[in-house]
Every structure is written in C-alpha cells, then in structure tokens.
Design an enzyme around this catalytic site. Sequence first.
Site, PDB file in Angstrom:
ATOM      1  N   PRO A 166       0.860  -1.198   0.045  1.00  0.00           N
ATOM      2  CA  PRO A 166      -0.012  -0.017  -0.052  1.00  0.00           C
ATOM      3  C   PRO A 166       0.817   1.179   0.059  1.00  0.00           C
ATOM      4  O   PRO A 166       1.893   1.329   0.640  1.00  0.00           O
ATOM      5  CB  PRO A 166      -0.872  -0.344   1.331  1.00  0.00           C
ATOM      6  CG  PRO A 166       0.300  -0.956   2.210  1.00  0.00           C
ATOM      7  CD  PRO A 166       0.691  -1.647   1.210  1.00  0.00           C
TER       8      PRO A 166
ATOM      9  N   CYS B 232       1.985  29.531 -13.751  1.00  0.00           N
ATOM     10  CA  CYS B 232       1.600  30.161 -15.020  1.00  0.00           C
ATOM     11  C   CYS B 232       0.948  28.918 -15.755  1.00  0.00           C
ATOM     12  O   CYS B 232       1.170  28.750 -17.163  1.00  0.00           O
ATOM     13  CB  CYS B 232       2.773  30.415 -15.811  1.00  0.00           C
ATOM     14  SG  CYS B 232       3.428  32.025 -14.819  1.00  0.00           S
TER      15      CYS B 232
ATOM     16  N   TYR C 284       1.623  11.450  -2.780  1.00  0.00           N
ATOM     17  CA  TYR C 284       1.975  11.750  -4.096  1.00  0.00           C
ATOM     18  C   TYR C 284       2.004  13.200  -4.162  1.00  0.00           C
ATOM     19  O   TYR C 284       2.074  13.718  -5.469  1.00  0.00           O
ATOM     20  CB  TYR C 284       1.014  11.249  -5.241  1.00  0.00           C
ATOM     21  CG  TYR C 284       1.355   9.497  -5.125  1.00  0.00           C
ATOM     22  CD1 TYR C 284       2.352   8.876  -5.959  1.00  0.00           C
ATOM     23  CD2 TYR C 284       0.119   8.837  -4.668  1.00  0.00           C
ATOM     24  CE1 TYR C 284       2.102   7.625  -5.812  1.00  0.00           C
ATOM     25  CE2 TYR C 284       0.208   7.353  -4.784  1.00  0.00           C
ATOM     26  CZ  TYR C 284       1.417   6.810  -5.313  1.00  0.00           C
ATOM     27  OH  TYR C 284       1.383   5.314  -5.114  1.00  0.00           O
TER      28      TYR C 284
HETATM   29  C1  LIG Z   1       3.695  -1.824  -8.249  1.00  0.00           C
HETATM   30  C2  LIG Z   1       3.194  -1.001  -7.084  1.00  0.00           C
HETATM   31  N1  LIG Z   1       2.815  -1.065  -6.132  1.00  0.00           N
HETATM   32  C3  LIG Z   1       2.270  -0.476  -5.222  1.00  0.00           C
HETATM   33  C4  LIG Z   1       1.827   0.770  -5.538  1.00  0.00           C
HETATM   34  C5  LIG Z   1       0.981   1.747  -4.548  1.00  0.00           C
HETATM   35  O1  LIG Z   1      -0.116   1.811  -5.003  1.00  0.00           O
HETATM   36  P1  LIG Z   1      -1.242   2.918  -4.189  1.00  0.00           P
HETATM   37  O2  LIG Z   1      -0.501   3.981  -3.793  1.00  0.00           O
HETATM   38  O3  LIG Z   1      -2.386   3.147  -5.073  1.00  0.00           O
HETATM   39  O4  LIG Z   1      -1.394   2.187  -3.026  1.00  0.00           O
HETATM   40  C6  LIG Z   1       2.163   1.257  -6.862  1.00  0.00           C
HETATM   41  C7  LIG Z   1       1.699   2.673  -7.403  1.00  0.00           C
HETATM   42  O5  LIG Z   1       1.517   2.883  -8.499  1.00  0.00           O
HETATM   43  C8  LIG Z   1       2.728   0.513  -7.844  1.00  0.00           C
HETATM   44  O6  LIG Z   1       3.214   0.954  -9.108  1.00  0.00           O
END
Ligand SMILES: Cc1ncc(COP(=O)(O)O)c(C=O)c1O
Length: 434
Positions: A285, A353, A382
């Site tokens: 996660p 901008c 993110y």
């Molecule tokens: C391979 C992989 N594992 C885990 C994640 C984590 O996903 P999330 O942040 O949606 O839990 C990602 C995110 O893109 C990913 O590419």
Amino acid sequence: MHAVGVDALLSLFPPGSTLDDDGMLAIEGCRADALAAEFETPLLVVSEPALRARAREYADGLAARWPRSRVVFASKAFPCTAVQRVMVEEGLGLDVAGGGEIVTALAAGADPALLVLHGNAKGDDEIAMVAEHGIGLVVVDNADDVDRLEATVPKGRQQDVLVRVIPGVTADTHAHVLTGHAGSKFGLLPAAAAALITRIERSPRLRMQGLHVHVGSQILDVDPFVQSVAPIAALGEFPVYDLGGGLGARYSYDDRPPAVGEYLDALIGAAREHLPADAEVILEPGRSMVASAAATLYRVVTVKRGEITFVAVDGGMGDNLEVALFDQRFEAGIADRFDAGGGEEVTVVGRHCESGDVLVDGVRLDAPRVGDLLAVPATGAYCFTMANNYNGNRRIPVVFAGDGAARLVVRRETWADLLARDTDRIEEGERWRP
Ligand SMILES: Cc1ncc(COP(=O)(O)O)c(C=O)c1O
C-alpha cells in the site's frame, strides 16, 4: 454547491485534528497559525501518530488474516527518509521504484533484504545496485530486466525475483493510474509471463520466487483486487505472491473507500481460495497508507472577485500535481473559519502560470481574504514526491506533528538550491556585456 458542516471538513484531516476555542485548526495539538509562523507557507504537515497507526493497522490486519505475510510501504507515495523511517520502525518493508528510492530507503535505515525493487524501465545503474546492496526482491517487468540481472548478479549468487503479471483487470479509477488492464505498460500478459518464468527457472543467477500483480491506484471498491488473484494463481504455485497496493483514500466528502479491514477481508478471501496455503503474501500500500495523515497549509495571496471568485494561494501545482494529473478532487477550509455555511463559492488556484493550476474547483469558504491561512486535507500521498520547480518554485518543507510539538523533517528549498545544478553561471555581481 451545498454548505458542508465543520465536522465533515474536519473529518478529512488527520485523526488527531481539532479546532481550538478561537476556531483555529490544530493538527496533533499544533495550531495551524503557529506552524505557519514557525515554518512559513506552503507547508506540508504530517501527523506522525496517524502515520504509525495506519502502518500498524495494515501490518496487524494482514498478519491476523495471513500469518506468512508482510506489508511493504510503496515509497513512491511519500519517498522522504523520515516517512520511510517511520515505516521501517513499524516493521514494514519498503517497495522502491528505482535507484533514488533505494538511496532514501537506505538512508532511512531500511534493511536492504526487506526492499522490493520495481520499475518498468530499470537502468543498468539501478540493476547494479541490487547486487551492490543486497536488495531482497526484484520484481521483473520484462525480459531485459532478466538480461541485466544475469549480467550483474555475481557468480555463485542467486537473486530472488518475482514476475509482474498483467491480470487483465480494469478497475474503476482514472485512466492515468490504471495498471492491471490488458494494455498496461507494466508487466507481462500471462502467456509472456509464463515464458519468462520458464527462462528464470533455468537461470543459474536467478531464483524464481513468485508473482506480482498491481491493478492501479485510488481504487474505491474491493472487486478489482479480488479479481486480480485468480489470473496469477493460474500461472502455477510459487513461494511468494505480491498482491500490490492501490486501495483508495478519502479526499472528499463523497469518497467512501473500503476500510483496511474490509479490503483485507476481500483480498485475503481470494488468496485463500486461489493461492497455496503455505505461500507468503506481500502487500504494497502507498496512497491509503499516507494520504489522510497529512494536510497542506497555504497563505491566501489574492482574492479576485468577478464571474468566478478566485482565491489564489502561495503554492499550487508545484506542491500538488494530483489535480492536474488526474483530476483528483480535494477540499479546503480557511484554517480558523471552517464554517463556510454563510460563505461564498470560490475556485482555489495556485501561483503557477497554467490555467490548469487549480487546487479546488468550486468550494465554499468563509469570506476569504488576503493573509488567510488555507488548509487542504489529504495531501499525504504523491504530493511531496511530484513536487517540482515550475516557475522557480522552491519545493515545500515537511513537518511532523505529534504530542503538541512539530519538527522539521524536510526543509524548504532555497533560492541557492534552485541555482545549485547550473554549471554555466556568471560570477556573483557580474553582468553580461555584449
Ligand atoms: C507496483 C506498485 N505497487 C504499489 C503501488 C502503490 O499504489 P497505491 O499508492 O495506490 O497504494 C504502486 C503505485 O502505483 C505500484 O506501481
């Protein structure tokens, strides 16, 4: 746009958030105005207790349902050493997508054996880091990964690998964060995966440990996760299955992401049905681990009233690209006047901008004015990692709040930082003359 209650807005902030008697937002006992005075704005405030509580919820919840298991935090969601360190201290492994996240993970004190390396285009330098640091698991995305690993793993050693499989599951989320559909750039369709597995099983330098699947991000129902298990199970029995991340977070009033327990019930239910009982299950996660643990504080720079009322703040797409990249809806409130019942509808925009530099497209604020502090919840995932220097933006600091105290864990960039990589510079005080 209907008026939204104070409690509803507060519920989007980290769990330890309250309003003081004068109405000022406090996160873990740290008042927003005091934080802004000490660290200036924009500022990313993380509740450290919330971060730790969520890490434990995941780890304990998974262990209770599938004892041979581990949770690895998807570092990409918030790859600063302080956050990675919290995860390490809570006993989690780290998913690292490339060399940079390996560097920060090691700086955070992570055990390299607990790192899981991802990437659909891992470079020679990154693959070299696998043997150099003893990275535990490499998730093979393509045949070139295998070529590179075979060329770098020292003779007499075997690198543990998983193969990333496309399960052919299209989750209901924004196209830009879908990864498990047939046209995904990540991983291999089952037939191609099977061929690569056979090759790896014959390789003296690689040990085929299992399979990996990840269907996308900000997924708000459990079905796509459940559906992703059978397609990988069909590829055979292995010691390890990494079922990815992707659980959605709550950004806005209407978002109803499954609780971690609900998600685990469904996913581990599918694992019990399809996977060998003695296999190890890994989960990765990211977003759901960190999004709700943080909020961003901005200062209102200007309020422009016309057909639309624009409230412009001192940050924007330089510190939060989620809106521009995939239309993520955020909410906002004036830090000491959450009750916007009698307020006005505005569009919160940033200082960059681009017309796409919108933080919240339509939100009620209570009589916003220059100098107000604006608080945007659920910015833990993110945002830090996609921060950028657009328009000479100095990337914003990160503060950990807990027990009424705040500590800086990432400082704000300086003007000097912005010049630091330029190699063709005039001396200070010099002018260019034709
Ligand atoms: C391979 C992989 N594992 C885990 C994640 C984590 O996903 P999330 O942040 O949606 O839990 C990602 C995110 O893109 C990913 O590419």
